[in-house]
Structures are given as C-alpha cells and as structure tokens.
Design an enzyme around this catalytic site. Structure first.
Site, mmCIF file in Angstrom:
data_model
loop_
_atom_site.group_PDB
_atom_site.id
_atom_site.type_symbol
_atom_site.label_atom_id
_atom_site.label_comp_id
_atom_site.label_asym_id
_atom_site.label_seq_id
_atom_site.Cartn_x
_atom_site.Cartn_y
_atom_site.Cartn_z
ATOM 1 N N GLU A 43 6.032 0.133 -2.393
ATOM 2 C CA GLU A 43 6.831 1.348 -2.241
ATOM 3 C C GLU A 43 7.299 1.976 -3.557
ATOM 4 O O GLU A 43 8.499 1.976 -3.875
ATOM 5 C CB GLU A 43 8.037 1.076 -1.337
ATOM 6 C CG GLU A 43 7.641 0.814 0.105
ATOM 7 C CD GLU A 43 8.819 0.853 1.063
ATOM 8 O OE1 GLU A 43 9.981 0.783 0.599
ATOM 9 O OE2 GLU A 43 8.581 0.953 2.282
ATOM 10 N N GLU A 129 3.426 -2.263 5.893
ATOM 11 C CA GLU A 129 4.797 -2.373 6.405
ATOM 12 C C GLU A 129 5.037 -1.241 7.381
ATOM 13 O O GLU A 129 4.861 -0.073 7.055
ATOM 14 C CB GLU A 129 5.813 -2.310 5.262
ATOM 15 C CG GLU A 129 7.268 -2.404 5.731
ATOM 16 C CD GLU A 129 8.249 -2.315 4.561
ATOM 17 O OE1 GLU A 129 7.912 -2.816 3.466
ATOM 18 O OE2 GLU A 129 9.345 -1.727 4.730
#
Length: 239
Positions: A43, A129
């Site tokens: 991320e 995710e």
C-alpha cells in the site's frame, strides 16, 4: 498453502537499502519453493508511480530475480488502488502482478473500472488484501458488494487474500474476540459474520449469485433499478 513474504511498509521507497537486503536474503532462502510469492511494497500512499514507487520496485524486482522466477506482487499508488497508472508504465521483468486492494463497503464499481483498465492494458493483478467491510477494517459489512467483487475476481482470474484471520474486535476479522489462535481448528460458532461468509465463499457455498451472475449483469440490474426509481420519482413530482 501459498506463502506471501510481504514488506509491510507505506514508505518502502525511503527504506530501499533495508528492503533490498531483506528480499535478497528471503529470495535466496525461499526462492526455490514454487508456492512462495514476494510482495515488495504494501500500500504505497499517494506517491508518484513513475518518480518514487516504480524506481524502488524495479530495484527490488531485480534483486529477487537474481535468485528466483517466482511471482512478485508489486504495490500501486493510493493504497494499492491506482493499478492503471502502473499498467501504463510497467516494470521490466516477467511473472509480475500489480496489487489491487479493496474493502467492499468503501470501494465499489469505480475501483473495478480502474482494475478493468489495467487488465485491458495486459497486466496481471493480485488482490492481496480485501475485506467485506469499510476501508478502516471496521463498520458495517457489505456482502452484496463483496459478491460482486468476488465475481469480478473469478471472471478475470485474479488471485486474492482476505483480510484477516485474526480475533481483533473489528468487522473484517474472521474470528470472534478471544478465540484461541493456536489449536486443532475453529468451529463455525467461533467465526464472525465476515468469517462465515468468507468460509462459505472458499467452500463454494454462497449459493445463487456467487458464480452464475456476472458483475456486468449485476451492475446492469442496479442501473435498471436506479432508472426505475428516477422514473417513479418524476411521476410523483408531476402535478
């Protein structure tokens, strides 16, 4: 069982030397196992893909490739959502996938559209995710939107990993708070609503809509419903 060795860092480009040493060691030790993947940047924030993220990832990809041809999962800007930016200026190597993260109550059709743009450019995606709830890992579940996401993943052959097998007090946890994490297994009464849903998905038990109805069909149905509601509202507003 697949294993993802993950550099879990929002600022990995600032820790390039540490990450390079880490993946050099991990790839040399575990690169011979075909079920081991490497996720090199979890991320990234709202950083430039071409100026900050890509140069870091190219270094790490080259480091790993000295030891193994296994899959490398590469983070994308804005919490791994701007996959189309990476697809427009891809890394140089083989057996790469770009990271797509989503939480069904927050990320809906607009993010699937971005993912489709990236897919149409010819890159591979990996949803390393995703959650059934809001982007903060909590809040109300949106299981209908989750179904649409799972259908999209299946239709486009995108591998995925659900967040998360833990007993934290939040909506996306698969286990109820206080569940013993070490043992012979968990009965279904120890699972949260999200945990039960994900388990049913993995076992192919979601029933109608889980695989027979495509994302496009569902989105078209939503559009028809919205049009009908607008027409009804217009009729009600007429004198």
């Amino acid at each position: 069982i697949y294993v993802v060795i993950d550099w879990h860092d929002h600022h990995a480009q600032s820790h390039k030397d540490e990450a390079r040493a880490f993946f050099d060691e991990m790839a040399s030790i575990y690169g011979g196992f075909p079920n081991v993947f490497f996720e090199i940047f979890n991320e990234p924030l709202q950083e430039s893909w071409s100026e900050h993220i890509k140069p870091y990832e190219q270094v790490i990809v080259s480091t790993i490739r000295q030891h193994t041809d296994n899959l490398i999962i590469c983070g994308t800007p804005t919490w791994s959502q701007d996959v189309e930016l990476a697809a427009s200026d891809p890394l140089q190597s083989h057996n790469l996938a770009y990271t797509l993260h989503f939480y069904a109550a927050s990320h809906k059709g607009f993010l699937r559209a971005k993912a489709q743009v990236a897919l149409d450019m010819g890159v591979s995606l990996f949803a390393s995710e995703w959650g059934t709830c809001s982007a903060d890992g909590d809040g109300a579940l949106n299981l209908e939107e989750t179904r649409m996401w799972l259908n999209f993943l299946e239709e486009n052959h995108i591998s995925d990993a659900n967040w998360a097998v833990n007993d934290k007090t939040e909506a996306c946890s698969a286990l109820l708070p206080g569940t013993q994490l070490h043992g012979t297994g968990w009965s279904t009464d120890l699972l949260t609503e999200s945990g039960r849903f994900v388990r049913a998905s993995l076992r192919g038990e979601l029933g109608q809509g889980s695989s027979t109805v495509t994302v496009k069909q569902q989105e078209q149905q939503e559009q028809r419903q919205q049009q009908q509601q607008q027409q009804l509202q217009q009729q009600q507003e007429k004198p």
